[in-house]
Design an enzyme around this catalytic site. Structure first.
Site, PDB file in Angstrom:
ATOM      1  N   GLU A 181     -36.528  12.098  24.165  1.00  0.00           N
ATOM      2  CA  GLU A 181     -36.477  12.688  22.812  1.00  0.00           C
ATOM      3  C   GLU A 181     -36.034  11.634  21.811  1.00  0.00           C
ATOM      4  OE1 GLU A 181     -33.771  15.877  23.527  1.00  0.00           O
ATOM      5  OE2 GLU A 181     -35.366  17.334  23.854  1.00  0.00           O
ATOM      6  N   GLY A 224     -35.782  21.074  19.015  1.00  0.00           N
ATOM      7  CA  GLY A 224     -34.581  21.885  18.851  1.00  0.00           C
ATOM      8  C   GLY A 224     -33.335  21.021  18.895  1.00  0.00           C
ATOM      9  N   ALA A 225     -32.198  21.666  18.918  1.00  0.00           N
ATOM     10  CA  ALA A 225     -30.921  20.954  19.051  1.00  0.00           C
ATOM     11  C   ALA A 225     -29.894  21.919  19.626  1.00  0.00           C
ATOM     12  CB  ALA A 225     -30.444  20.421  17.699  1.00  0.00           C
ATOM     13  N   GLY A 261     -31.028  20.237  27.581  1.00  0.00           N
ATOM     14  CA  GLY A 261     -32.224  20.456  28.402  1.00  0.00           C
ATOM     15  C   GLY A 261     -32.530  19.238  29.263  1.00  0.00           C
ATOM     16  N   LYS A 318     -27.989  16.832  21.256  1.00  0.00           N
ATOM     17  CA  LYS A 318     -29.171  17.269  22.010  1.00  0.00           C
ATOM     18  C   LYS A 318     -28.996  16.863  23.456  1.00  0.00           C
ATOM     19  CE  LYS A 318     -33.272  16.569  20.368  1.00  0.00           C
ATOM     20  NZ  LYS A 318     -33.593  17.920  20.881  1.00  0.00           N
TER      21      LYS A 318
HETATM   22  O1  DER Z   1     -32.339  19.323  25.513  1.00  0.00           O
HETATM   23  C1  DER Z   1     -32.647  19.276  24.328  1.00  0.00           C
HETATM   24  O2  DER Z   1     -32.428  18.279  23.603  1.00  0.00           O
HETATM   25  C2  DER Z   1     -33.174  20.526  23.661  1.00  0.00           C
HETATM   26  O3  DER Z   1     -33.957  20.206  22.543  1.00  0.00           O
HETATM   27  C3  DER Z   1     -31.981  21.358  23.255  1.00  0.00           C
HETATM   28  O4  DER Z   1     -31.174  20.569  22.506  1.00  0.00           O
HETATM   29  C4  DER Z   1     -32.355  22.614  22.513  1.00  0.00           C
HETATM   30  O5  DER Z   1     -32.756  23.508  23.466  1.00  0.00           O
HETATM   31  P1  DER Z   1     -33.020  25.045  23.085  1.00  0.00           P
HETATM   32  O6  DER Z   1     -34.082  25.013  22.007  1.00  0.00           O
HETATM   33  O7  DER Z   1     -33.515  25.627  24.377  1.00  0.00           O
HETATM   34  O8  DER Z   1     -31.724  25.632  22.617  1.00  0.00           O
END
Ligand code: DER
Length: 233
Positions: A107, A86-87, A101, A98
């Protein structure tokens, strides 16, 4: 659709790129979680086989373990066929923020050595420019003299730097999987050339890595009210 349903739609679309025998970078966060669940389901149904997952966090490693997805690391598999993650923000050039989280370092290490990096987002993550959402741009720093590093970043970028803490317990810093701290930067304006800004951040002694993923995504999948779009770099 709820935001989580959109995340799931984007995640399932990305898993269509997964083929048996692939080494897959497994992202972190609520969107990537759906993709990993889906991979586990297809493995269990026998529709996928011989998948090796490369987790981007201890949290994702645990999810993969619970789903019976075999896991390894980039020392064993220095080339990853496909990463799905995700991002927090995606700009018009597919540059990303990113790290909200807390897993940006692992990552970036894993997503830097993959042939294909598929980013999965709901439409709320699209921004005009990085930092444009007014939300945090995370930077991983060493704990030693973190206040000094935070002030250095503030003076460099004219931004606000806040130490990420655990569940709003001010005296309890969030510690990453790598034993480091996260400083969240809040920009008042566009940071300008992302590469210049990113390189300047990395030159600050004490900074480990930043949350701008510049020119790394190869494919962007966006789920919105009007359907799912897929865009290649
Ligand atoms: O922490 C991260 O890099 C996650 O991938 C974040 O960027 C996306 O988190 P989400 O899918 O819970 O919105």
């Amino acid at each position: 659709f709820t935001q989580d349903e959109l995340k799931k739609i984007a995640a399932y679309k990305a898993v269509e790129f997964v083929e048996s025998g692939m080494v897959i970078g497994l992202g972190t966060g609520s969107t990537a979680k759906h993709a990993i669940d889906r991979i586990g389901e297809l493995l269990h149904q026998g529709k996928l086989s011989n998948i090796i997952g490369i987790p981007t966090s201890k949290q994702t490693q645990h999810q993969a373990f619970c789903l019976g997805i075999p896991v390894s690391d980039i020392e064993t598999h220095p080339v990853v066929d496909l990463a799905i993650d995700g991002a927090d923000e995606v700009d018009p050039d597919m540059n990303l923020v990113k790290g909200r989280g807390g897993s940006l370092l692992r990552e970036k290490m894993i997503e830097s050595c993959c042939k294909k990096f598929v980013v999965i987002v709901d439409e709320s993550k699209l921004v005009e420019y990085v930092g444009g959402s007014g939300l945090a741009m995370p930077v991983e720093i060493v704990p030693f003299c973190w206040k000094f590093t935070a002030k250095k970043l503030e003076s460099l970028f004219g931004c606000v730097a806040k130490l990420r803490v655990v569940m709003n317990k001010l005296d309890d810093p969030y510690v990453t999987d790598n034993g480091n701290y996260i400083i969240d930067l809040y920009f008042k304006k566009d940071v300008g050339d992302l590469r210049v800004a990113g390189d300047a951040m990395l030159r600050v002694a004490g900074v480990v890595e930043h949350g701008m993923f510049i020119d790394m995504a190869t494919t962007l999948i966006v789920a919105g009210e009007f359907g799912v779009t897929l865009r290649n770099k």
